[in-house]
Design an enzyme around this catalytic site. Structure first.
Site, PDB file in Angstrom:
ATOM      1  N   LYS A  29      33.957  37.151  38.100  1.00  0.00           N
ATOM      2  CA  LYS A  29      34.419  38.329  38.842  1.00  0.00           C
ATOM      3  C   LYS A  29      33.380  39.426  38.737  1.00  0.00           C
ATOM      4  CE  LYS A  29      38.301  41.502  39.494  1.00  0.00           C
ATOM      5  NZ  LYS A  29      38.290  41.301  40.967  1.00  0.00           N
ATOM      6  N   HIS A  66      40.025  38.747  33.671  1.00  0.00           N
ATOM      7  CA  HIS A  66      39.670  37.907  34.804  1.00  0.00           C
ATOM      8  C   HIS A  66      38.606  36.890  34.408  1.00  0.00           C
ATOM      9  CE1 HIS A  66      41.685  41.065  37.179  1.00  0.00           C
ATOM     10  NE2 HIS A  66      41.884  40.107  38.055  1.00  0.00           N
TER      11      HIS A  66
END
Length: 250
Positions: free
Chosen positions: A147, A143
């Site tokens: 995040k 990600h």
């Protein structure tokens, strides 16, 4: 016309939802809730907290922060509003509160609103019974650098799908930094990568004697999650009280 209340309206997903909803003549945002004010004013009623919200709507879509879940559920129950919960990093206590709220209102919850991820989950459940006796299973998730939660809720969703299909539940191992790690068949290794602007990638690896199977799902835009949440909203407004998931919709 379906009137939507956006919980987390000023976040990245909230803004993505606003853009997609504006393109659909059958959808409108009746109100937005967020703990911070965005750089630009929103074209609908805005509230800093669900505690203060008195707006009317047909459904709530939640892409916010797990700390706000209790107030949100109270608001939805008091207002008798169906809710789509897409917020991740929820604790067991949060999940229990969601389950209790679903006794009084329709609740749709998924750690990932992508239809593709939920198809991947079904593929995993089909593969596990055939491979579990001889194949190690590892999950790698990637990600963007901003995040917050790790591992991702989706990685845990996929791990749970594996354990639903196994004869004996496997232990989750987060990373493999131990020098005496011998990678047991009774474990699922879960690994997180963070960097740049990666929207999301999840790979489930089945590694056996002399052969490897990899199942990968890659997201190229946050619109995937927004469109999935809107499908969930259209689904949940037709349902009675209860807890629903992507499996029910797919």
């Amino acid at each position: 016309m379906m009137n939507i209340i956006l919980h987390g309206c000023n976040g990245k997903m909230g803004k993505t939802l606003q853009r997609i909803i504006a393109q659909d003549p059958d959808l409108t945002v009746s109100a937005g809730i967020d703990s911070f004010i965005g750089e630009e004013p929103v074209p609908f009623k805005f509230y800093m907290s669900s505690v203060d919200c008195d707006a009317k709507g047909d459904v709530v879509i939640d892409f916010s922060h797990h700390e706000a879940i209790e107030d949100l559920l109270r608001f939805c129950v008091n207002s008798k509003l169906p809710v789509v919960i897409a917020t991740t990093a929820l604790s067991d206590e949060d999940l229990e509160k969601i389950s209790k709220a679903s006794e009084e209102i329709p609740v749709f919850r998924s750690a990932n609103m992508s239809l593709g991820i939920n198809v991947l989950s079904k593929l995993i459940k089909a593969a596990v019974p055939v491979l579990e006796d001889d194949f190690n299973i590892e999950i790698i998730e990637k990600h963007h650098c901003k995040k917050i939660d790790s591992p991702s809720g989706t990685a845990l969703l996929l791990a749970a799908a594996i354990n639903e299909a196994t004869e004996e539940k496997k232990e989750y191992i987060y990373g493999r930094h131990s020098k005496d790690d011998n990678c047991k068949l009774s474990e699922i290794g879960i690994h997180a990568v963070r960097g740049g602007s990666i929207p999301g990638e999840h790979t489930v690896i089945f590694a056996g004697p002399d052969e490897v199977i990899e199942l990968t799902h890659t997201v190229y835009s946050k619109e995937v999650f927004a469109r999935g949440a809107l499908k969930a909203a259209k689904f949940i407004v037709t349902k009675g009280n209860g807890l629903y998931s992507m499996e029910d919709m797919v």
